[in-house]
Design a protein around this motif. Structure first.
Motif, PDB file in Angstrom:
ATOM      1  N   UNK A 122      -7.636   3.467   5.926  1.00 21.83           N
ATOM      2  CA  UNK A 122      -8.067   4.808   6.367  1.00 21.83           C
ATOM      3  C   UNK A 122      -9.218   5.382   5.543  1.00 21.83           C
ATOM      4  N   UNK A 123      -9.184   5.275   4.242  1.00 23.67           N
ATOM      5  CA  UNK A 123     -10.190   5.916   3.399  1.00 23.67           C
ATOM      6  C   UNK A 123     -11.307   4.980   2.940  1.00 23.67           C
ATOM      7  N   UNK A 124     -11.443   3.833   3.569  1.00 22.31           N
ATOM      8  CA  UNK A 124     -12.448   2.859   3.146  1.00 22.31           C
ATOM      9  C   UNK A 124     -13.855   3.441   3.142  1.00 22.31           C
ATOM     10  N   UNK A 125     -14.202   4.237   4.138  1.00 16.96           N
ATOM     11  CA  UNK A 125     -15.566   4.762   4.217  1.00 16.96           C
ATOM     12  C   UNK A 125     -15.827   5.902   3.244  1.00 16.96           C
ATOM     13  N   UNK A 126     -14.781   6.512   2.713  1.00 17.81           N
ATOM     14  CA  UNK A 126     -14.985   7.642   1.811  1.00 17.81           C
ATOM     15  C   UNK A 126     -14.771   7.285   0.351  1.00 17.81           C
ATOM     16  N   UNK A 127     -14.062   6.233   0.084  1.00 27.13           N
ATOM     17  CA  UNK A 127     -13.777   5.846  -1.299  1.00 27.13           C
ATOM     18  C   UNK A 127     -14.379   4.463  -1.541  1.00 27.13           C
ATOM     19  N   UNK A 128     -15.502   4.440  -2.212  1.00 33.03           N
ATOM     20  CA  UNK A 128     -16.201   3.172  -2.453  1.00 33.03           C
ATOM     21  C   UNK A 128     -15.586   2.434  -3.646  1.00 33.03           C
ATOM     22  N   UNK A 129     -15.649   1.110  -3.588  1.00 31.22           N
ATOM     23  CA  UNK A 129     -15.188   0.246  -4.673  1.00 31.22           C
ATOM     24  C   UNK A 129     -13.714   0.459  -5.030  1.00 31.22           C
ATOM     25  N   UNK A 130     -12.923   0.812  -4.054  1.00 35.84           N
ATOM     26  CA  UNK A 130     -11.496   0.994  -4.259  1.00 35.84           C
ATOM     27  C   UNK A 130     -10.760  -0.084  -3.473  1.00 35.84           C
ATOM     28  N   UNK A 131      -9.763  -0.657  -4.110  1.00 35.38           N
ATOM     29  CA  UNK A 131      -8.932  -1.632  -3.403  1.00 35.38           C
ATOM     30  C   UNK A 131      -7.897  -0.872  -2.595  1.00 35.38           C
ATOM     31  N   UNK A 132      -7.797  -1.205  -1.355  1.00 31.17           N
ATOM     32  CA  UNK A 132      -6.870  -0.541  -0.450  1.00 31.17           C
ATOM     33  C   UNK A 132      -5.655  -1.436  -0.249  1.00 31.17           C
ATOM     34  N   UNK A 133      -4.702  -1.297  -1.158  1.00 28.21           N
ATOM     35  CA  UNK A 133      -3.511  -2.137  -1.164  1.00 28.21           C
ATOM     36  C   UNK A 133      -2.573  -1.733  -0.032  1.00 28.21           C
ATOM     37  N   UNK A 134      -2.067  -2.721   0.677  1.00 25.41           N
ATOM     38  CA  UNK A 134      -1.049  -2.480   1.694  1.00 25.41           C
ATOM     39  C   UNK A 134       0.288  -2.433   0.963  1.00 25.41           C
ATOM     40  N   UNK A 135       0.948  -1.294   1.009  1.00 21.22           N
ATOM     41  CA  UNK A 135       2.158  -1.100   0.214  1.00 21.22           C
ATOM     42  C   UNK A 135       3.375  -1.770   0.844  1.00 21.22           C
ATOM     43  N   UNK A 136       4.290  -2.189  -0.016  1.00 21.36           N
ATOM     44  CA  UNK A 136       5.547  -2.775   0.448  1.00 21.36           C
ATOM     45  C   UNK A 136       6.360  -1.742   1.225  1.00 21.36           C
ATOM     46  N   UNK A 137       6.297  -0.477   0.795  1.00 20.76           N
ATOM     47  CA  UNK A 137       7.029   0.574   1.505  1.00 20.76           C
ATOM     48  C   UNK A 137       6.517   0.714   2.934  1.00 20.76           C
ATOM     49  N   UNK A 138       5.189   0.667   3.091  1.00 22.66           N
ATOM     50  CA  UNK A 138       4.591   0.762   4.420  1.00 22.66           C
ATOM     51  C   UNK A 138       5.005  -0.432   5.285  1.00 22.66           C
ATOM     52  N   UNK A 139       5.021  -1.609   4.684  1.00 20.18           N
ATOM     53  CA  UNK A 139       5.441  -2.826   5.397  1.00 20.18           C
ATOM     54  C   UNK A 139       6.888  -2.687   5.852  1.00 20.18           C
ATOM     55  N   UNK A 140       7.737  -2.293   4.934  1.00 22.69           N
ATOM     56  CA  UNK A 140       9.175  -2.173   5.251  1.00 22.69           C
ATOM     57  C   UNK A 140       9.419  -1.118   6.328  1.00 22.69           C
ATOM     58  N   UNK A 141       8.735  -0.003   6.204  1.00 24.65           N
ATOM     59  CA  UNK A 141       8.922   1.090   7.149  1.00 24.65           C
ATOM     60  C   UNK A 141       8.450   0.693   8.559  1.00 24.65           C
ATOM     61  N   UNK A 142       7.268   0.109   8.664  1.00 23.57           N
ATOM     62  CA  UNK A 142       6.720  -0.220   9.980  1.00 23.57           C
ATOM     63  C   UNK A 142       7.411  -1.419  10.621  1.00 23.57           C
ATOM     64  N   UNK A 143       7.442  -2.548   9.918  1.00 22.30           N
ATOM     65  CA  UNK A 143       7.976  -3.768  10.510  1.00 22.30           C
ATOM     66  C   UNK A 143       9.496  -3.749  10.583  1.00 22.30           C
ATOM     67  N   UNK A 144      10.124  -2.968   9.721  1.00 25.09           N
ATOM     68  CA  UNK A 144      11.590  -2.859   9.746  1.00 25.09           C
ATOM     69  C   UNK A 144      12.107  -2.248  11.029  1.00 25.09           C
ATOM     70  N   UNK A 145      11.254  -1.493  11.710  1.00 24.02           N
ATOM     71  CA  UNK A 145      11.646  -0.864  12.976  1.00 24.02           C
ATOM     72  C   UNK A 145      11.540  -1.824  14.155  1.00 24.02           C
ATOM     73  N   UNK A 146      10.847  -2.943  13.954  1.00 23.43           N
ATOM     74  CA  UNK A 146      10.621  -3.885  15.060  1.00 23.43           C
ATOM     75  C   UNK A 146      11.772  -4.847  15.204  1.00 23.43           C
TER      76      UNK A 146
END
Length: 146
Positions: A122-146
């Motif tokens: 989401x913030x790639x265009x506004x925050x330069x030189x930042x690593x945008x880590x995909x969080x384990x919580x986000x993974x668990x929350x999204x894929x856990x519902x499938x």
């Protein structure tokens, strides 16, 4: 604990040469399966939200510049030495059953529709030189519902 190179080499041993984009996505979905189905993080390396979907920077550093990769391109010195547990192989095999028929581009497009990548990029265009880590919580929350 295994590392991303153990997983990558196992995938390549099972299915042979594939695009580097597809390898990245298969490693990502293997990690997802372990987190969701077994509450287990299979390897410590993180995935970042890049333009073409989730990418593990450590794995990318090994294959950068290449379009295709096979198991010989993963040097043995990068392997953890602990090998993959039967449980990890089960998660990887289930991932291959689900996603192996898709191309790297199809898998990339799929990740672009999934919340963990969307949230991290989401913030790639506004925050330069930042690593945008995909969080384990986000993974668990999204894929856990499938």
């Amino acid at each position: 604990m295994a590392n991303v190179f153990d997983v990558a080499k196992y995938i390549l041993s099972e299915i042979g040469e594939i695009s580097t984009m597809k390898l990245q996505k298969l490693c990502y979905y293997s990690l997802v399966r372990g987190i969701v189905d077994g509450n287990k993080v299979m390897f410590p390396e993180k995935f970042e939200a890049w333009v073409n979907g989730p990418v593990c920077r450590e794995l990318w550093n090994v294959h950068k510049g290449a379009f295709y990769i096979d198991k010989t391109k993963i040097p043995n010195y990068l392997l953890s030495g602990s090998g993959l547990s039967a449980e990890c192989k089960k998660y990887i095999n289930e991932t291959l059953e689900t996603y192996n028929k898709k191309s790297g581009t199809e898998l990339s497009e799929q990740t672009h529709k999934e919340q963990p990548w969307i949230d991290a990029i989401r913030d790639t265009n506004t925050v330069k030189n930042t690593r945008h880590i995909i969080s384990y919580d986000s993974i668990k929350q999204f894929y856990g519902k499938k």
